[in-house]
Design an enzyme around this catalytic site. Structure first.
Site, PDB file in Angstrom:
ATOM      1  N   PRO A   1      50.918  49.189  46.445  1.00 25.60           N
ATOM      2  CA  PRO A   1      51.704  48.322  46.985  1.00 25.60           C
ATOM      3  C   PRO A   1      51.128  47.695  48.154  1.00 25.60           C
ATOM      4  O   PRO A   1      50.217  48.031  48.835  1.00 25.60           O
ATOM      5  CB  PRO A   1      52.764  49.266  47.490  1.00 25.60           C
ATOM      6  CG  PRO A   1      52.631  50.627  46.483  1.00 25.60           C
ATOM      7  CD  PRO A   1      51.174  50.687  46.378  1.00 25.60           C
ATOM      8  N   CYS A   2      51.442  46.279  48.164  1.00 22.76           N
ATOM      9  CA  CYS A   2      50.584  45.403  49.197  1.00 22.76           C
ATOM     10  C   CYS A   2      51.540  45.094  50.287  1.00 22.76           C
ATOM     11  O   CYS A   2      51.067  44.341  51.241  1.00 22.76           O
ATOM     12  CB  CYS A   2      50.382  43.880  48.195  1.00 22.76           C
ATOM     13  SG  CYS A   2      51.679  43.193  47.851  1.00 22.76           S
ATOM     14  N   ASN A   3      52.733  45.768  50.504  1.00 24.98           N
ATOM     15  CA  ASN A   3      53.747  45.000  51.653  1.00 24.98           C
ATOM     16  C   ASN A   3      53.145  44.978  52.777  1.00 24.98           C
ATOM     17  O   ASN A   3      53.196  44.418  53.582  1.00 24.98           O
ATOM     18  CB  ASN A   3      54.732  46.057  51.539  1.00 24.98           C
ATOM     19  CG  ASN A   3      55.312  46.354  50.010  1.00 24.98           C
ATOM     20  OD1 ASN A   3      54.718  46.582  49.016  1.00 24.98           O
ATOM     21  ND2 ASN A   3      56.836  46.014  49.998  1.00 24.98           N
TER      22      ASN A   3
ATOM     23  N   TYR B   1      49.772  44.809  53.503  1.00 28.52           N
ATOM     24  CA  TYR B   1      48.702  43.767  53.657  1.00 28.52           C
ATOM     25  C   TYR B   1      49.104  42.611  53.483  1.00 28.52           C
ATOM     26  O   TYR B   1      47.903  41.795  53.859  1.00 28.52           O
ATOM     27  CB  TYR B   1      47.467  44.533  52.562  1.00 28.52           C
ATOM     28  CG  TYR B   1      47.139  45.960  52.812  1.00 28.52           C
ATOM     29  CD1 TYR B   1      46.710  46.296  54.070  1.00 28.52           C
ATOM     30  CD2 TYR B   1      47.605  46.936  51.848  1.00 28.52           C
ATOM     31  CE1 TYR B   1      46.261  47.662  54.143  1.00 28.52           C
ATOM     32  CE2 TYR B   1      47.106  48.113  51.762  1.00 28.52           C
ATOM     33  CZ  TYR B   1      46.462  48.478  53.223  1.00 28.52           C
ATOM     34  OH  TYR B   1      46.071  49.890  53.178  1.00 28.52           O
TER      35      TYR B   1
END
Length: 350
Positions: free
Chosen positions: A83-85, A87
């Site tokens: 999950p990139c939330n 970054y």
């Protein structure tokens, strides 16, 4: 060699589609689905329906933090788009200090448990800058210490013929006891491709009864505002009458009420949709349908997304472009098959 692929944070199947459709002209080198995991129920249903309808039990809808990996079958390859939330440059960039930041560690855990021959890890470009760059350094170090020679690269998918400006860090790792060297595939073969969003959405035309093609209702105010915004402009760069201007202080996100430029690739398809962050058609005063968004992500038209319209929008926005994933997986297969291909140097130093 048939590589059995396991996936963590599998999403709706963009990576899996690219993997299982990868074709290097040698049927001995293919990738097949083995198992997958995601925390979102609709996403898991979409993956089951499209990727492994004959083996739905191999997709586990569970929180990775409570997931028992010991029940999983052996794999030859691992993919994890963690999950990139925390970054993303659109978010608050909490990095390692956020809820999602440390989840990459479950990919490392899987590498140590299963010792696959190779892996693919994916995240947003903002990962490089999180925690003053320390997060990225830490992640690369842990992947290397798990026993892999890694090749991180910022892939700009529009340079690979994808009709969307989507920039993602993808790390390919090959187990360090194997005598293979992965090379980043060159963008040169894709230089002449028409990857404009107009062509992606209109050629061929989307059928009237296409899957996931419901229109979003626009309020009269939004329609008025869009009628004043030219292709490529947003709510802040357009010449809007005072009553249609947005009263927003602070960050003015460029994607708010931004209309596509039909002659260029789309801007990045995201999972959000509120507050004017839908992607807006260049000519008609409306947001794109989910099927149009799926075209920008290069999902085939027969790929059916399961869930509400809002859930589907989120799934599409979180995915990796199918054809982009396919290009990278084909480079991996060619590496192991000993087939030369055009390559470029990585643009990220380890």
């Amino acid at each position: 060699m048939q590589y059995r692929l396991g996936e963590l944070f599998c999403g709706p199947g963009g990576i899996a589609w690219g993997a299982t459709n990868a074709d290097i002209g040698n049927p001995e080198y293919t990738i097949i689905h083995q198992w997958a995991n995601d925390y979102d129920a609709d996403t898991c249903e979409t993956y089951r329906y499209n990727i492994c309808p004959e083996a739905t039990q191999t997709v586990y809808h569970e929180d990775i933090r409570k997931f028992d990996m010991s029940k999983l079958a052996e794999i030859d390859a691992l993919a994890f788009g963690f999950p990139c939330n925390d970054y993303s440059v659109v978010g608050e960039q909490k990095g390692m200090n956020g809820v999602y930041g440390p989840l990459y560690s479950y990919g490392v855990k899987a590498l140590k448990r299963f010792r696959p021959l190779w892996f693919l890890a994916e995240n947003v470009g903002g990962l490089r800058n999180a925690n003053e760059g320390k997060a990225f350094t830490k992640i690369l170090s842990e992947l290397r210490n798990a026993g892999y020679v890694i090749t991180p690269h910022l892939y700009k998918f529009e340079e690979y013929g994808i009709p969307q400006a989507r920039h993602r860090i993808i790390i390919i790792g090959i187990r360090n006891d194997l005598d293979f060297t992965y090379r980043v595939p060159s963008t040169a073969p894709y230089a002449g491709i028409d990857n404009s969003c107009r062509t992606a959405i209109e050629v061929p035309p989307i059928a009237g009864d296409a899957l996931n093609n419901e229109r979003t209702k626009q309020s009269p105010m939004v329609v008025k505002r869009l009628n004043h915004i030219l292709p490529g402009q947003n709510a802040f760069t357009a010449d809007l009458p005072e009553e249609l201007q947005l009263n927003i202080k602070g960050a003015r996100i460029s994607q708010i009420y931004k209309r596509l430029d039909p002659d260029k690739p789309s801007y990045t398809v995201t999972g959000s949709g509120g507050g004017g962050t839908h992607i807006y058609h260049w000519e008609e005063p409306r947001a794109l349908t989910n099927r149009e968004r799926a075209r920008l992500q290069t999902f085939p038209d027969d790929y059916e997304f399961i869930g509400s319209k809002e859930s589907v929008r989120k799934q599409i926005g979180m995915a990796v472009p199918c054809r982009g994933a396919k290009i990278i997986f084909e480079a991996v297969l060619k590496t192991f098959a000993g087939i030369p291909y055009e390559f470029t140097e990585p643009n990220i130093n380890e």
